[in-house]
Design an enzyme around this catalytic site. Structure first.
Site, short mmCIF file in Angstrom:
data_model
loop_
_atom_site.label_atom_id
_atom_site.label_comp_id
_atom_site.label_asym_id
_atom_site.label_seq_id
_atom_site.Cartn_x
_atom_site.Cartn_y
_atom_site.Cartn_z
N SER A 106 38.90 34.06 33.02
CA SER A 106 37.93 35.22 32.77
C SER A 106 36.47 34.25 32.78
O SER A 106 35.96 33.74 33.75
CB SER A 106 38.01 35.97 31.79
OG SER A 106 37.61 37.29 31.52
N ASP A 164 44.93 44.21 36.35
CA ASP A 164 43.84 43.96 35.57
C ASP A 164 43.03 45.13 35.27
O ASP A 164 42.18 45.59 36.60
CB ASP A 164 43.19 42.85 36.14
CG ASP A 164 42.25 41.93 35.25
OD1 ASP A 164 41.43 42.66 34.48
OD2 ASP A 164 42.20 40.66 35.29
N HIS A 202 45.13 41.42 32.44
CA HIS A 202 44.05 40.44 32.55
C HIS A 202 44.60 38.86 32.25
O HIS A 202 43.90 38.04 32.41
CB HIS A 202 42.87 40.76 31.47
CG HIS A 202 41.80 40.06 31.85
ND1 HIS A 202 41.35 39.76 33.05
CD2 HIS A 202 41.19 39.17 30.80
CE1 HIS A 202 40.00 39.11 32.85
NE2 HIS A 202 40.05 38.77 31.54
#
Length: 254
Positions: A76, A202, A230
């Site tokens: 991320s 996600d 995610h």
């Protein structure tokens, strides 16, 4: 600050926003049998001191603190920092593993597979008033869509409890980066061999963002985890480790 486990080629694990290096704990036993694993705590997380509020400087500080060469595995926001570091010092990065990654977390006029600015504003406002509850809300959001959402939520809430709470200032800087940073102009210059691993469901960084990365980066391929959200490395850690091993041990194209 970085904790080192195992021996072998150097592999740095870079966490995302809100959750420190303990998020990688379910993978450490397997990874440390093959690599010297560097568990990076970004500035303001764990025992790390405060760092620069500038995104590019933070990426430079990150790569300068790691051995040469090193494979960077970023999740991320950590993936965004890894990409920026690889542009700054391509000769030092042996490979990139980009997990739940995007070039721009926030929607822009020509970029839709992302979050609205209002979502970032909401988190920023909440962070000032209720930092602990804000992190818990974020955990629930990143688990949405995952076939193991309830179990993952429990796992990640336990991660929050295992480490000192991140500094509110560091969390604020991270939200600023997610709001402002757009790496898309840099992508054609990022020649480091890359593997993107993304969850099919996600809800934070839609899979379309990873598909765009995989077609724009000069040397990248994409693996999508069916039914994952995610955090695909927690949804199916064995498959994740196997992909990482295959990628790291493959001969670079000549």
């Amino acid at each position: 600050m970085t904790r080192i486990v195992g021996a072998g080629p150097d592999l740095a694990l870079i966490h995302g926003w809100g959750l420190g290096s303990s998020v990688w704990q379910p993978l450490i036993a397997a990874l440390s049998r093959t690599w010297r694993v560097h568990l990076v705590d970004l500035p303001g997380y764990g025992d790390s001191s405060a760092g620069s509020p500038d995104f590019t400087q933070a990426a430079r500080d990150l790569i300068d603190a790691l051995p040469d060469p090193v494979t960077l595995c970023g999740w991320s926001l950590g993936a965004m920092l890894a990409m920026r570091a690889a542009v700054l010092a391509p000769q030092r990065v042996a490979g990139l593993l980009l997990v739940g990654a995007t070039a721009s977390f926030t929607q822009r006029g020509d970029w839709s597979p992302a979050q609205t600015p209002q979502v970032l504003d909401s988190f920023s406002d909440s962070l000032k008033r209720q930092p602990e509850q804000t992190l818990q809300r974020f955990v629930a959001l990143l688990c949405q869509g995952d076939r193991q959402a309830r179990a993952l939520t429990r796992t990640l809430l336990a991660c929050l409890r295992r480490q000192p709470a991140p500094a509110v200032a560091a969390l604020g800087h991270g939200l600023d980066w997610l709001r402002e940073v757009d790496l898309r102009p840099l992508l054609p210059t990022l020649t480091t061999r890359s593997l993107l691993i993304h969850g099919e469901n996600d809800r934070l960084n839609p899979v379309a963002a990873a598909q765009s990365l995989s077609t724009t980066l000069p040397d990248a391929r994409l693996e999508v985890f069916a039914g994952a959200g995610h955090a695909p490395f927690l949804t199916d850690p064995e498959h994740f480790v196997q992909l990482l091993e295959n990628f790291c041990h493959a001969r670079p194209a000549t």
